[in-house]
Design an enzyme around this catalytic site. Structure first.
Site, PDB file in Angstrom:
ATOM      1  N   CYS A 171       0.831  -1.210   0.000  1.00 23.90           N
ATOM      2  CA  CYS A 171       0.000   0.000   0.000  1.00 23.90           C
ATOM      3  C   CYS A 171       0.875   1.275   0.000  1.00 23.90           C
ATOM      4  O   CYS A 171       1.433   1.610  -1.030  1.00 23.90           O
ATOM      5  CB  CYS A 171      -0.974  -0.021   1.174  1.00 23.90           C
ATOM      6  SG  CYS A 171      -2.512   0.830   0.797  1.00 23.90           S
ATOM      7  N   HIS A 225      -3.932  -5.079   0.693  1.00 31.85           N
ATOM      8  CA  HIS A 225      -3.457  -5.582   1.992  1.00 31.85           C
ATOM      9  C   HIS A 225      -3.574  -7.111   2.045  1.00 31.85           C
ATOM     10  O   HIS A 225      -4.674  -7.640   2.197  1.00 31.85           O
ATOM     11  CB  HIS A 225      -4.277  -4.959   3.126  1.00 31.85           C
ATOM     12  CG  HIS A 225      -3.957  -3.517   3.356  1.00 31.85           C
ATOM     13  ND1 HIS A 225      -2.924  -3.098   4.164  1.00 31.85           N
ATOM     14  CD2 HIS A 225      -4.519  -2.383   2.857  1.00 31.85           C
ATOM     15  CE1 HIS A 225      -2.866  -1.776   4.162  1.00 31.85           C
ATOM     16  NE2 HIS A 225      -3.820  -1.317   3.378  1.00 31.85           N
ATOM     17  N   GLU A 277      -2.594  -8.975   4.447  1.00 30.45           N
ATOM     18  CA  GLU A 277      -2.650  -9.441   5.830  1.00 30.45           C
ATOM     19  C   GLU A 277      -4.067  -9.544   6.380  1.00 30.45           C
ATOM     20  O   GLU A 277      -4.289 -10.174   7.415  1.00 30.45           O
ATOM     21  CB  GLU A 277      -1.807  -8.512   6.731  1.00 30.45           C
ATOM     22  CG  GLU A 277      -2.339  -7.105   6.918  1.00 30.45           C
ATOM     23  CD  GLU A 277      -1.932  -6.122   5.819  1.00 30.45           C
ATOM     24  OE1 GLU A 277      -2.047  -4.902   6.047  1.00 30.45           O
ATOM     25  OE2 GLU A 277      -1.510  -6.568   4.727  1.00 30.45           O
ATOM     26  N   THR A 337       1.213 -16.150  33.714  1.00 24.42           N
ATOM     27  CA  THR A 337       1.339 -17.596  33.968  1.00 24.42           C
ATOM     28  C   THR A 337       2.396 -18.221  33.061  1.00 24.42           C
ATOM     29  O   THR A 337       3.265 -18.968  33.519  1.00 24.42           O
ATOM     30  CB  THR A 337      -0.018 -18.297  33.752  1.00 24.42           C
ATOM     31  OG1 THR A 337      -0.968 -17.736  34.648  1.00 24.42           O
ATOM     32  CG2 THR A 337       0.092 -19.790  34.001  1.00 24.42           C
TER      33      THR A 337
END
Length: 509
Positions: free
Chosen positions: A79, A167, A169, A227
């Site tokens: 882009c 794009h 993605e 965690t």
């Protein structure tokens, strides 16, 4: 040495998504501002230029230094990146006079080109730009077009420099992952060997070397990030790690004991601290959301500091910082505007004279979960919804009192357990109940009541950056409303929040 792809960020909302898509191909990548990236060494196999909210025609348009990249290694402009590679190298970019936002189809695809191998003719792509390339330099070759966009993709002849005006993605580009794979695997030659297991092996080795026999303290929250950080550190340094879990009086119902019990099975050395009364006392009368957050954050630091000082010879403070936090702090425009202060242990390292260790700082949230799975952590714990650091303190939209906490804990417990019983919990990114500063008239039996209103919130998201409200079944919402009103003393009305982010945020405060 770990091979990698560099992604240069021009401020696009999609830059992190490019990174995640590349990582999903088991290829390691790092995101840097276009004007502040590390030296190019032999570990860098290729570079991707992101999109941008800027126009290349702006006087202050971002202009990266590509002198050590372009023509010397594979380069992909997306882009803005594509328009930059045209406009500043002899081509021309102008405002688009046709629609170049949303779905489009590639009418022409050069399937013999490396970038478009195995990509279908007429494949769907996602456009998102106000400018368009109207002329490319002489040594540039068109490799894909749509009906409206002649230069949807091009390659510079004699170079492994490619550019696309769409794009790859986003999910709307149906073969975007295949295109990115063509780039990072076929063109850049990446081996696809960056896996959860390889990350664990490398990280444990690095932690052992970095920490030696030093003692480390970690603030546990019961959430996924802290965690996984705790289990990784435990693998590396064992008994030299002490974890502190603070009950701030704003946790979910029975959560303090449940979390402590779950950590016992992991072999972690955990100290549980009941500090409920301190937090409740200090929050008395505070209604401003930002003051609440700061009070909760300050109290956490004070409690944590006292407990940590009881441990001999602590040298390091471990944090569950993840990659989006790191990217945010060095963004193109500097640290982004504070929408609301986040609850972390900011200020603690300086106060306690500790060095910081962040074992997860290279991982996205979904990668943290995959690493946790490879570490053998209980799937139920890994699948837990995100929960805000200030806890129920920012879901009580007024001053915090023990009674309001009780009411909210009971209502929240019914809602969360209901989602699990109906098989809806794993379809939701985050859910919770908000106690509103509103009372409403109701009728219970023959009596008129004037009690509290709660709002149920459930959103779907991939990373928390954007979120859509979830279309929960009416039957389920009816049952939850009925149960909450019947079982929780102090509530006589339940509403469901149908706002998406943006414009709303996930939490109400």
């Amino acid at each position: 040495m770990q091979e990698k792809i560099l992604i240069l960020d021009f401020g696009s909302q999609y830059t992190q998504l490019i990174g995640r898509r590349v990582r999903e191909l088991n290829v390691y990548c790092e995101i840097y501002p276009y004007n502040h990236y590390p030296a190019i060494d032999e570990t860098v196999k290729g570079v991707i230029l992101s999109g941008s909210p800027f126009s290349v025609r702006d006087s202050n348009a971002p202009k990266p230094d590509l002198s050590l990249i372009k023509g010397k290694m594979p380069l992909l402009g997306v882009c803005y990146g594509a328009q930059y590679l045209s406009h500043f190298f002899g081509g021309e970019v102008a405002p688009s006079d046709s629609r170049e936002y949303g779905r489009a189809n590639l009418g022409f695809v050069d399937q013999s080109n490396q970038l478009f191998q195995n990509i279908s003719q007429h494949t769907q792509v996602w456009m998102s730009h106000g400018d368009t390339i109207v002329r490319i330099p002489e040594n540039y070759k068109v490799i894909a077009s749509t009906a409206d966009v002649e230069y949807a993709a091009f390659q510079i002849e004699g170079e492994q420099t490619f550019a696309i005006q769409f794009h790859p993605e986003v999910y709307h580009t149906t073969e975007g992952t295949e295109l990115l794979k063509n780039y990072v695997v076929n063109i850049c030659g990446c081996k696809q060997n960056w896996t959860p297991d390889s990350f664990i092996e490398t990280t444990v080795k690095e932690l052992k070397a970095k920490l030696g026999n030093d003692r480390v303290v970690l603030g546990l929250s019961g959430g996924v990030d802290s965690t996984v950080a705790g289990v990784l550190l435990n693998r590396a340094i064992g008994a030299n790690l002490t974890c502190i879990f603070v009950d701030n009086g704003l946790l979910r119902k029975d959560e303090f004991q449940q979390v402590l019990d779950s950590y016992q099975h992991m072999g972690l050395n955990v100290i549980g601290v009941d500090a409920r009364q301190k937090f409740w006392d200090d929050l008395t009368g505070i209604t401003d959301p930002e003051k609440k957050r700061k009070t909760i954050g300050r109290d956490f630091i004070e409690v944590f500091d006292v407990e940590a000082h009881k441990i001999q010879d602590v040298k390091w403070l471990a944090q569950g910082t993840i990659y989006p936090d790191v990217i945010e702090s060095v963004s193109v425009n500097g640290p982004s505007a504070t929408i609301k202060s986040h609850h972390n242990v900011g200020g603690l390292p300086e106060k306690m004279h500790l060095k910081v260790v962040e074992p997860l700082k290279l991982l996205f949230k979904d990668e943290v979960r995959r690493v946790g799975k490879a570490l053998g952590i209980n799937p139920e714990l890994l699948g837990r919804h995100p929960f805000p650091g200030p806890g129920l303190g920012i879901r009580i939209l007024s001053d915090v009192t023990p009674e309001k906490v009780r009411i909210l804990q009971e209502a929240d417990s019914i809602f969360i357990n209901g989602l699990k019983e109906w098989g809806l919990y794993d379809k939701v990114w985050q859910a919770g109940v908000m106690l509103l500063p509103v009372q409403s008239v109701g009728v219970m039996g023959d009596e008129r009541t004037y009690e509290n209103v709660v709002a149920l919130r459930a959103v779907a998201s991939t990373d928390g950056m954007t979120a859509d409200w979830v279309h929960l079944p009416y039957e389920f919402l009816a049952k939850m409303s009925n149960e909450i009103i019947n079982k929780v003393r102090g509530i006589n009305r339940v509403v469901y929040d149908i706002s998406s982010k943006p414009p709303a945020t996930i939490e109400w405060e």
